[in-house]
Design a protein around this motif. Structure first.
Motif, mmCIF file in Angstrom:
data_model
loop_
_atom_site.group_PDB
_atom_site.id
_atom_site.type_symbol
_atom_site.label_atom_id
_atom_site.label_comp_id
_atom_site.label_asym_id
_atom_site.label_seq_id
_atom_site.Cartn_x
_atom_site.Cartn_y
_atom_site.Cartn_z
ATOM 1 N N GLU B 217 -9.947 -27.177 13.989
ATOM 2 C CA GLU B 217 -11.348 -27.331 13.536
ATOM 3 C C GLU B 217 -11.661 -28.203 12.429
ATOM 4 O O GLU B 217 -10.754 -28.860 11.745
ATOM 5 N N PRO B 218 -12.671 -28.210 12.115
ATOM 6 C CA PRO B 218 -13.216 -29.191 10.996
ATOM 7 C C PRO B 218 -12.694 -28.761 9.698
ATOM 8 O O PRO B 218 -12.686 -27.470 9.367
ATOM 9 N N ASP B 219 -12.574 -29.841 8.890
ATOM 10 C CA ASP B 219 -11.958 -29.450 7.530
ATOM 11 C C ASP B 219 -12.988 -29.122 6.455
ATOM 12 O O ASP B 219 -13.129 -29.408 5.634
ATOM 13 N N THR B 220 -13.302 -27.772 6.688
ATOM 14 C CA THR B 220 -14.303 -26.990 5.891
ATOM 15 C C THR B 220 -13.929 -25.595 5.822
ATOM 16 O O THR B 220 -13.298 -25.090 6.448
ATOM 17 N N GLN B 222 -15.984 -23.331 6.677
ATOM 18 C CA GLN B 222 -16.717 -22.678 8.098
ATOM 19 C C GLN B 222 -15.421 -22.885 9.200
ATOM 20 O O GLN B 222 -15.090 -21.896 9.930
ATOM 21 N N GLY B 223 -15.066 -24.010 9.087
ATOM 22 C CA GLY B 223 -14.050 -24.409 10.188
ATOM 23 C C GLY B 223 -12.918 -23.444 9.891
ATOM 24 O O GLY B 223 -12.315 -22.979 10.818
ATOM 25 N N GLY B 224 -12.402 -23.236 8.925
ATOM 26 C CA GLY B 224 -11.359 -22.405 8.648
ATOM 27 C C GLY B 224 -11.561 -20.959 8.770
ATOM 28 O O GLY B 224 -10.835 -20.129 9.343
ATOM 29 N N ALA B 252 -10.272 -19.060 5.659
ATOM 30 C CA ALA B 252 -9.644 -17.992 6.414
ATOM 31 C C ALA B 252 -9.391 -16.751 5.522
ATOM 32 O O ALA B 252 -9.367 -15.677 6.188
ATOM 33 N N MET B 253 -9.417 -16.911 4.113
ATOM 34 C CA MET B 253 -9.418 -15.675 3.795
ATOM 35 C C MET B 253 -10.767 -14.862 3.563
ATOM 36 O O MET B 253 -10.818 -13.780 3.743
ATOM 37 N N HIS B 254 -11.721 -15.725 3.689
ATOM 38 C CA HIS B 254 -13.055 -14.873 3.811
ATOM 39 C C HIS B 254 -12.906 -14.264 5.383
ATOM 40 O O HIS B 254 -13.482 -13.078 5.349
ATOM 41 N N ALA B 255 -12.651 -14.918 6.172
ATOM 42 C CA ALA B 255 -12.378 -14.253 7.611
ATOM 43 C C ALA B 255 -11.435 -12.840 7.361
ATOM 44 O O ALA B 255 -11.861 -11.876 7.988
#
Lengths: 343, 343
Positions: B217-220, B222-224, B252-255
């Motif tokens: 995914e993009p290196d952001t 949001q991507g994570g 990823a932590m947000h997710a």
DNA sequence: GTGAAAGCGCTAACAG
DNA sequence: CTGTTAGCGCTTTCAC
């Protein structure tokens, strides 16, 4: 690197002619024009910017003074400045003062007027006397984020109505029903964020809402974290926190999380600026956006005008210091604010 | 702005002498020396950098090419570069390529060799041919964050062993007891982060742990975020996520938060780089730190050497392209990783 | 020790 | 239309 005269020789003309075709000055015959262009192409000629600067008596760069890179706002602003500068044919030299007035002065001394023909200043903790001195020496200076449009700083500037920003934040919280709102100010009481807090207080007053506690802490996530913890421990009844900047607001959200409070159900948090991180935090931060790009554009174009008009040189009326005012800050609703939970 | 000759006149000497005392060249009598210094002081003389550059045939600035400011790593690196450059007497011009190769080329064409005597390149999405061209034209170029020390890029560079970084991250997770580890790669499969992922895979292989899912995914942030959600939905058994960069790790932590997972109790997350935000996230991000400041120092000093030795000019052996390798990346333990919860 | 002179690469009148 | 002539402010041999 080929020089102008080499190109001229190659094209069988004189340097002056080459210069003319390259900058569309003076009339040049179409055929010679072509010949010159071909020579430029053939030799891979690039104008020597330092030489040109010397001959023209002007420099192709602008200096951007920033205090630190710890606050992500500055890089964002720097990007906007760089873009604006490029449309006016300028490069930007980034001068990190590192919060040290002496470093700032060293930069001004060295590049102002010799490498840069203008200076843009963010809250770089610079000595105003130094700024005035460089202006007097002939290099225009523009302050980029003046916080109080009603109190001109005595130096050309772009102002943002930060008092209004604070007011909008306060009004938003009040409208949601909050009555006990803690405040976090990211500077000393009389410091840079005073106007923001004043606006917030105005909103409270107009609504007849009593002031609650306020903490003055460094303008950082950690500062906001510390401030929020103290605020919430001192007054657990707080249902909202207003921070004068996004970074401390983010810190306040962290504190809430650590205290087991849900944002926004248990605690609403609002900041000011709308840095990129505000969009990307979890929950996304409600904030009052400052028109960063517009400020950068205004600052660069004001600086250009001052450069063209030799502002600061002899003959200018020191009583009229130009100020541009950005469009108003605007509330950006996200997920960190909501109605207070009924108790 | 007073000039050299004005100072000379004021001191009753010639420009040459003033120049000599100012740069400690040539023998100058102590008494004239004093007189000159006084004149400099009295007139507030500042050397004209553009004029000096022209006369010396060198420029006082370095160009720093960055692709964007969206990733906070670049501003942090830019700061480090600026500091390093200043100790070598250089200013830095920040060139935002905005991910567009043409913008990058325009910058190179304009300032390389005429305003800047060296070019520093971060992952700026530049055309290598353009970089070679500017090097051939006489302006040294240094790549700042080469990811694969074993595969030199054909241009002078500072390399960081990012494969090792990925390996360290993987080993850490494995040591904690994780056996189902999702991976988020912040580039295309064959892209810039490939070495990091390869290192991670090496760690798995050595430990005999099977590979789990991977998302590119993009290196952001949001991507994570997106990647982590997909990973976790596809395989709810995942106990850890490795991301090739801090920003996606943060996402990823947000997710995890949105999915009701506690980090690190339910899910461990690790990144690479150690940007400032990693320290400030909640929970603080465990990551593999890259020696940013050291890389900046190495890059600037390598660039200086190349400038002094006229690297790239005729006579240089194109087979020996210098490469500096930074010290090894290091695991930074914070709060986002822990042992997997027993199931 | 200090000065005179040439020149870095380009621009800007002014002549022709 | 194009060439000639001076510099811009500084550095740098090379004489004196």
């Amino acid at each position: 690197m080929p020089t102008l005269s080499e190109v001229a020789q190659h094209a069988g003309v004189t340097p002056a002619t080459v210069s003319n075709v390259l900058r569309n000055r003076g009339r040049v015959g179409e055929t010679t024009r072509q010949r010159v262009l071909e020579a430029v192409e053939a030799l891979g000629y690039r104008p020597h910017l330092a030489a040109r600067a010397l001959a023209e008596g002007r420099a192709p760069t602008l200096a951007l003074m920033v205090s630190s890179i710890a606050n992500p706002f500055y890089p964002e602003f720097a990007l906007a400045v760089e873009r604006a500068a490029r449309t006016s044919g300028h490069f930007v030299i980034i001068c990190n003062t590192n919060e040290e007035p002496l470093t700032g002065r060293a930069y001004l001394d060295q590049i102002a007027g010799t490498l840069s023909e203008g200076v843009l200043v963010t809250n770089a903790n610079l000595d105003f006397a130094d700024l005035h001195a460089t202006q007097t020496r002939g290099t225009p200076v523009v302050l980029c984020m003046w916080e109080r449009p009603n109190e001109p700083p005595g130096l050309p500037c772009v102002a943002v109505d930060f008092r209004l920003a604070g007011q909008l934040a306060g009004e938003h919280l009040i409208e949601l029903g909050h009555r006990r709102i803690g405040a976090i100010v990211g500077s000393k009481a009389a410091g840079i964020h005073a106007a923001r807090y004043a606006g917030f207080v105005d909103a409270l007053r107009e609504a007849g809402v009593p002031r609650s506690r306020v903490r003055y802490e460094p303008d950082t996530i950690q500062g906001g974290y510390d401030a929020a913890r103290e605020l919430l421990e001192a007054d657990p009844q707080l249902t909202a926190i207003f921070a004068t900047n996004d970074l401390p607001a983010l810190g306040a959200m962290h504190a809430a999380a650590d205290l087991g409070l849900n944002v926004p159900a248990d605690l609403s948090v609002i900041g000011i600026t709308d840095i990129q991180l505000a969009r990307e935090s979890r929950p996304a931060l409600t904030t009052v956006a400052v028109p960063t790009v517009e400020v950068a554009d205004l600052a660069v174009s004001l600086l250009r005008e001052l450069i063209e008009s030799s502002y600061g040189q002899a003959g200018h009326d020191p009583a009229t210091v130009p100020m541009r005012i950005s469009s108003a800050p605007q509330l950006v609703l996200r997920a960190s604010t909501g109605a207070p939970r009924a108790r």
